[in-house]
Design a protein around this motif. Structure first.
Motif, PDB file in Angstrom:
ATOM      1  N   GLY A   1      27.124   4.389 -50.773  1.00 35.61           N
ATOM      2  CA  GLY A   1      28.099   4.986 -49.878  1.00 35.61           C
ATOM      3  C   GLY A   1      29.122   5.827 -50.611  1.00 35.61           C
ATOM      4  O   GLY A   1      29.298   5.711 -51.837  1.00 35.61           O
ATOM      5  N   TYR A   2      29.796   6.685 -49.848  1.00 41.99           N
ATOM      6  CA  TYR A   2      30.854   7.544 -50.387  1.00 41.99           C
ATOM      7  C   TYR A   2      31.980   7.610 -49.369  1.00 41.99           C
ATOM      8  O   TYR A   2      31.739   7.737 -48.154  1.00 41.99           O
ATOM      9  CB  TYR A   2      30.331   8.948 -50.671  1.00 41.99           C
ATOM     10  CG  TYR A   2      31.413   9.925 -51.092  1.00 41.99           C
ATOM     11  CD1 TYR A   2      31.923   9.911 -52.388  1.00 41.99           C
ATOM     12  CD2 TYR A   2      31.928  10.846 -50.190  1.00 41.99           C
ATOM     13  CE1 TYR A   2      32.918  10.796 -52.773  1.00 41.99           C
ATOM     14  CE2 TYR A   2      32.922  11.746 -50.571  1.00 41.99           C
ATOM     15  CZ  TYR A   2      33.417  11.713 -51.860  1.00 41.99           C
ATOM     16  OH  TYR A   2      34.403  12.580 -52.237  1.00 41.99           O
ATOM     17  N   THR A   3      33.234   7.524 -49.841  1.00 43.94           N
ATOM     18  CA  THR A   3      34.412   7.586 -48.981  1.00 43.94           C
ATOM     19  C   THR A   3      35.430   8.547 -49.575  1.00 43.94           C
ATOM     20  O   THR A   3      35.655   8.537 -50.798  1.00 43.94           O
ATOM     21  CB  THR A   3      35.044   6.191 -48.821  1.00 43.94           C
ATOM     22  OG1 THR A   3      34.113   5.321 -48.179  1.00 43.94           O
ATOM     23  CG2 THR A   3      36.316   6.256 -47.974  1.00 43.94           C
ATOM     24  N   LYS A   4      36.045   9.357 -48.723  1.00 49.25           N
ATOM     25  CA  LYS A   4      37.061  10.312 -49.149  1.00 49.25           C
ATOM     26  C   LYS A   4      38.236  10.280 -48.176  1.00 49.25           C
ATOM     27  O   LYS A   4      38.046  10.251 -46.960  1.00 49.25           O
ATOM     28  CB  LYS A   4      36.473  11.724 -49.185  1.00 49.25           C
ATOM     29  CG  LYS A   4      37.495  12.846 -49.355  1.00 49.25           C
ATOM     30  CD  LYS A   4      38.165  12.818 -50.724  1.00 49.25           C
ATOM     31  CE  LYS A   4      39.189  13.942 -50.847  1.00 49.25           C
ATOM     32  NZ  LYS A   4      39.857  13.948 -52.178  1.00 49.25           N
ATOM     33  N   ALA A   5      39.453  10.265 -48.705  1.00 49.30           N
ATOM     34  CA  ALA A   5      40.666  10.356 -47.896  1.00 49.30           C
ATOM     35  C   ALA A   5      41.521  11.494 -48.422  1.00 49.30           C
ATOM     36  O   ALA A   5      41.794  11.563 -49.631  1.00 49.30           O
ATOM     37  CB  ALA A   5      41.449   9.047 -47.931  1.00 49.30           C
ATOM     38  N   GLU A   6      41.934  12.387 -47.533  1.00 55.67           N
ATOM     39  CA  GLU A   6      42.835  13.454 -47.940  1.00 55.67           C
ATOM     40  C   GLU A   6      44.249  12.895 -48.084  1.00 55.67           C
ATOM     41  O   GLU A   6      44.610  11.897 -47.455  1.00 55.67           O
ATOM     42  CB  GLU A   6      42.799  14.583 -46.924  1.00 55.67           C
ATOM     43  CG  GLU A   6      41.430  15.269 -46.841  1.00 55.67           C
ATOM     44  CD  GLU A   6      41.414  16.419 -45.857  1.00 55.67           C
ATOM     45  OE1 GLU A   6      42.462  16.652 -45.201  1.00 55.67           O
ATOM     46  OE2 GLU A   6      40.368  17.082 -45.725  1.00 55.67           O
ATOM     47  N   ALA A   7      45.061  13.529 -48.910  1.00 56.58           N
ATOM     48  CA  ALA A   7      46.434  13.065 -49.131  1.00 56.58           C
ATOM     49  C   ALA A   7      47.296  13.402 -47.917  1.00 56.58           C
ATOM     50  O   ALA A   7      47.209  14.515 -47.378  1.00 56.58           O
ATOM     51  CB  ALA A   7      47.018  13.722 -50.376  1.00 56.58           C
ATOM     52  N   PRO A   8      48.138  12.475 -47.461  1.00 59.40           N
ATOM     53  CA  PRO A   8      49.015  12.770 -46.325  1.00 59.40           C
ATOM     54  C   PRO A   8      50.133  13.715 -46.742  1.00 59.40           C
ATOM     55  O   PRO A   8      50.552  13.738 -47.902  1.00 59.40           O
ATOM     56  CB  PRO A   8      49.556  11.396 -45.946  1.00 59.40           C
ATOM     57  CG  PRO A   8      49.556  10.633 -47.227  1.00 59.40           C
ATOM     58  CD  PRO A   8      48.332  11.111 -47.981  1.00 59.40           C
ATOM     59  N   PHE A   9      50.640  14.482 -45.773  1.00 60.36           N
ATOM     60  CA  PHE A   9      51.749  15.389 -46.071  1.00 60.36           C
ATOM     61  C   PHE A   9      53.046  14.607 -46.258  1.00 60.36           C
ATOM     62  O   PHE A   9      53.814  14.850 -47.176  1.00 60.36           O
ATOM     63  CB  PHE A   9      51.903  16.402 -44.938  1.00 60.36           C
ATOM     64  CG  PHE A   9      53.082  17.322 -45.111  1.00 60.36           C
ATOM     65  CD1 PHE A   9      53.055  18.328 -46.066  1.00 60.36           C
ATOM     66  CD2 PHE A   9      54.226  17.160 -44.344  1.00 60.36           C
ATOM     67  CE1 PHE A   9      54.143  19.175 -46.243  1.00 60.36           C
ATOM     68  CE2 PHE A   9      55.312  17.996 -44.514  1.00 60.36           C
ATOM     69  CZ  PHE A   9      55.276  19.004 -45.464  1.00 60.36           C
ATOM     70  N   SER A  10      53.300  13.639 -45.392  1.00 62.95           N
ATOM     71  CA  SER A  10      54.505  12.805 -45.465  1.00 62.95           C
ATOM     72  C   SER A  10      54.188  11.463 -44.840  1.00 62.95           C
ATOM     73  O   SER A  10      53.441  11.385 -43.862  1.00 62.95           O
ATOM     74  CB  SER A  10      55.659  13.480 -44.714  1.00 62.95           C
ATOM     75  OG  SER A  10      56.787  12.616 -44.640  1.00 62.95           O
TER      76      SER A  10
ATOM     77  N   GLY B   1      36.999   1.559 -49.620  1.00 69.72           N
ATOM     78  CA  GLY B   1      35.710   2.201 -49.421  1.00 69.72           C
ATOM     79  C   GLY B   1      34.619   1.228 -49.033  1.00 69.72           C
ATOM     80  O   GLY B   1      33.805   1.504 -48.141  1.00 69.72           O
ATOM     81  N   ARG B   2      34.570   0.066 -49.668  1.00 70.75           N
ATOM     82  CA  ARG B   2      33.536  -0.921 -49.356  1.00 70.75           C
ATOM     83  C   ARG B   2      33.754  -1.540 -47.990  1.00 70.75           C
ATOM     84  O   ARG B   2      32.796  -1.780 -47.238  1.00 70.75           O
ATOM     85  CB  ARG B   2      33.514  -2.009 -50.433  1.00 70.75           C
ATOM     86  CG  ARG B   2      33.055  -1.502 -51.796  1.00 70.75           C
ATOM     87  CD  ARG B   2      33.301  -2.501 -52.914  1.00 70.75           C
ATOM     88  NE  ARG B   2      32.896  -3.844 -52.582  1.00 70.75           N
ATOM     89  CZ  ARG B   2      33.743  -4.847 -52.344  1.00 70.75           C
ATOM     90  NH1 ARG B   2      35.065  -4.655 -52.415  1.00 70.75           N
ATOM     91  NH2 ARG B   2      33.295  -6.045 -52.059  1.00 70.75           N
ATOM     92  N   GLN B   3      35.008  -1.832 -47.642  1.00 72.57           N
ATOM     93  CA  GLN B   3      35.265  -2.428 -46.334  1.00 72.57           C
ATOM     94  C   GLN B   3      34.959  -1.449 -45.204  1.00 72.57           C
ATOM     95  O   GLN B   3      34.435  -1.844 -44.154  1.00 72.57           O
ATOM     96  CB  GLN B   3      36.720  -2.901 -46.239  1.00 72.57           C
ATOM     97  CG  GLN B   3      36.968  -3.762 -45.006  1.00 72.57           C
ATOM     98  CD  GLN B   3      38.392  -4.281 -44.924  1.00 72.57           C
ATOM     99  OE1 GLN B   3      39.317  -3.718 -45.504  1.00 72.57           O
ATOM    100  NE2 GLN B   3      38.583  -5.359 -44.180  1.00 72.57           N
ATOM    101  N   LEU B   4      35.249  -0.161 -45.420  1.00 72.29           N
ATOM    102  CA  LEU B   4      34.912   0.826 -44.402  1.00 72.29           C
ATOM    103  C   LEU B   4      33.401   0.971 -44.268  1.00 72.29           C
ATOM    104  O   LEU B   4      32.869   1.058 -43.145  1.00 72.29           O
ATOM    105  CB  LEU B   4      35.559   2.166 -44.748  1.00 72.29           C
ATOM    106  CG  LEU B   4      35.311   3.315 -43.769  1.00 72.29           C
ATOM    107  CD1 LEU B   4      35.707   2.933 -42.349  1.00 72.29           C
ATOM    108  CD2 LEU B   4      36.056   4.564 -44.212  1.00 72.29           C
TER     109      LEU B   4
END
Length: 545
Positions: free
Chosen positions: A165-174, A352-355
């Motif tokens: 599996g692969y997981t990606k999260a973009e950085a929040p602005f605030s 990532g693993r839990q998702l």
């Protein structure tokens, strides 16, 4: 622009479509690509402010059910266009894909993908209807796939599987955290792999008891601070039937888990150095520091109650992760259109693993989201079976909630414990689902690592969601969604955060052209801040090809 991370969901869509294309014996198929144009009004009732913007979206809803394959995908890409430059133009990916196909007797492949938006920092703002300018929200993508095999050698039943599996999260602005609270590092991405195998004999075949031996190996590598997770176990289990409906079981084995990371680079004041996305910069001279380690004997025992093929209850207790552990499940197909699923869980997790596991536990047939304001696929997802008109009904698995995964996007490993339950049903033209649960995380980080603020911290959340849908006729429908969450961080000076929201939607079809009208109201209360109230309205048209 379309983010490249959307390719993760694209893989999931491709997988689902491959399953559909290969299901030559499909009993039911539904494929509906569409384009949609909507107008949104977001009213900030607390600050007497109103913003208006347009959305143009393209998407696809598709499902297939057959003797050897089942798959469903719901994906949507939308571009938000502001009228008066008061909100930033943005791209939003929302979707869920699940599929499974039998390639040969005993050989199957499955996969899934998700794209959604979720809260980043558990202490921060808790927007529910994700329209307009919102804090503490980031775009998340995850995809997984892999094969499984099963067979027998005489009385011995064999099984094995492997998933990547692969997981990606973009950085929040605030994030909207309170003044004076220390910031946390932002999750980046991770790759993971798990392989499992087992061999066993059923009770009464070779011995009066059933015996199973099993083992697994798991690995994850994350981008933020070069975090690593590695674990493996081997164990044996024995099951003893004591009546026609009740059996007792017990198991013992060995397990080793290690989670580690490097230090953040710090400046002359001892503060973490940030990159252009606000993430911590890894110190290249740092050693790999142990964040969590367990190594030794594990054991547990419990009871299995199976009064019918449609109902099974398990309850277990034992020793694992250096202390007591409790876990169990309830799976009840009350009838062909109603399902109940409850799980009590305890495990060492990473985001990532839990998702990955949360998506994998969802059924391959599910209800589409009834909330057009952005609260999609990050809460409870209710099971269903694809209908001839493309809608879903209960009966193919109750579903599950991802709230425990998305209570915050943690960069650290953690011990996750809690309870999660859903019920979904269809009665004539009406479908509804209810989900609720409690999630607790104890974060694991190195004790003396520079920039670390979460050592020994415990976060928790409570959540509930209600979905209701009613077909008024063959061409019109109403949907409603009600949800509430409470978040509490164990970090110093972190107060509780509560949110509550409700939406209602009416849709009508005129052949290939459909119209939709929605209203929503939402509030969240962050201690130390004024309660925030907002209302939303949406009017749109969709053309289905």
């Amino acid at each position: 622009m379309v983010r490249p991370w959307g390719n993760a969901l694209g893989c999931g869509i491709g997988l689902a479509m491959i399953l559909a294309a290969n299901a030559a014996d499909a009993r039911d198929r539904y494929v509906a690509p569409y384009i949609e144009l909507t107008q949104v009004i977001d009213a900030d009732l607390t600050n007497d402010d109103v913003v208006t913007y347009s959305q143009i979206a393209v998407g696809i809803d598709a499902a297939v059910t057959g003797r050897r394959a089942e798959a469903q995908v719901s994906y949507r890409y939308e571009r938000r266009i502001d009228w008066d430059d008061r909100i930033a133009d943005s791209d939003v990916h929302t979707g869920l894909a699940r599929g499974s196909v039998s390639l040969a007797p005993g050989v199957a492949i499955e996969g899934g993908a998700i794209a959604t938006r979720a809260r980043s920092d558990i202490r921060g703002a808790a927007p529910g209807n994700l329209v307009g300018n919102v804090d503490n929200v980031t775009q998340v993508y995850s995809v997984y796939a892999g094969p499984s095999v099963s067979g027998s050698a005489g009385p011995v039943q064999l099984a094995a599987s492997a998933f990547g599996g692969y997981t990606k999260a973009e950085a929040p602005f605030s994030t909207g955290i309170g003044a004076g609270q220390r910031r946390l590092d932002y999750y980046d991405d991770s790759t993971n792999f798990i392989a499992q195998a087992s061999a066993g004999v059923a009770a009464g075949t070779v011995l009066p008891v059933g015996v199973t031996v099993s083992g697994a190996y798991e690995r994850e590598d994350a981008g933020q601070l070069d975090q690593q997770y590695e674990g493996y176990y081997a164990r044996g289990d024995v099951t003893l039937p004591v009546s026609r409906t009740v059996a007792v079981r017990g198991g013992v084995g060995y397990e080793k888990i290690e989670a580690s990371q490097k230090d953040a680079l710090v400046d002359a004041n001892g503060d973490p150095v940030l990159d252009g996305n606000g993430r911590f910069v890894t110190d290249p001279a740092s050693p790999q520091r142990i964040a969590y380690n367990t190594d030794g004997l594990i054991y547990d025992a419990g009871v299995i109650w199976r009064p019918s093929p449609r109902l099974e209850l398990t309850a277990n207790a034992g020793w694992r992760y250096g202390g007591e552990t409790y876990f169990g499940t309830l799976n009840w197909a009350m009838d062909r259109d109603t399902g109940v699923q409850v799980a009590v869980y305890d495990g060492i997790e990473t985001f990532g693993r839990q998702l990955r596991d949360g998506v994998r536990d969802l059924p391959t047939s599910f209800q589409g989201s009834a909330n057009p304001f952005g609260q999609q696929f990050n809460g409870c997802i209710f099971g269903g079976r694809p209908g001839a008109n493309g809608t879903s009904a209960g009966g193919a698995g109750a579903g599950g909630c991802l709230n425990d995964v998305f209570q915050s996007i943690s960069t650290a490993s953690y011990r996750a414990r809690g309870i999660d339950g859903v019920i979904s049903t269809t009665r004539g033209r009406t479908s509804y689902g209810v989900g609720a649960g409690y999630a607790n995380r104890r974060l694991n980080v190195p004790r003396l690592a520079p920039g670390t603020v979460a050592y020994g911290v415990t976060d928790e959340s409570y959540y509930a969601q209600l979905f209701w849908s009613r077909a008024l006729s063959r061409v019109s429908q109403v949907d409603a969604n009600l949800f509430g969450n409470y978040y509490q961080s164990g970090l110093d000076d972190a107060d509780g955060v509560f949110n509550l929201g409700a939406t209602g939607t009416y849709s009508h079809q005129f052949g290939r052209l459909g119209t939709v009208a929605s209203l929503g109201v939402y509030t969240f209360d962050q201690e130390g801040f004024d309660s925030q109230w907002s209302a939303q309205a949406l009017l749109g048209a969709r053309y289905t090809f």
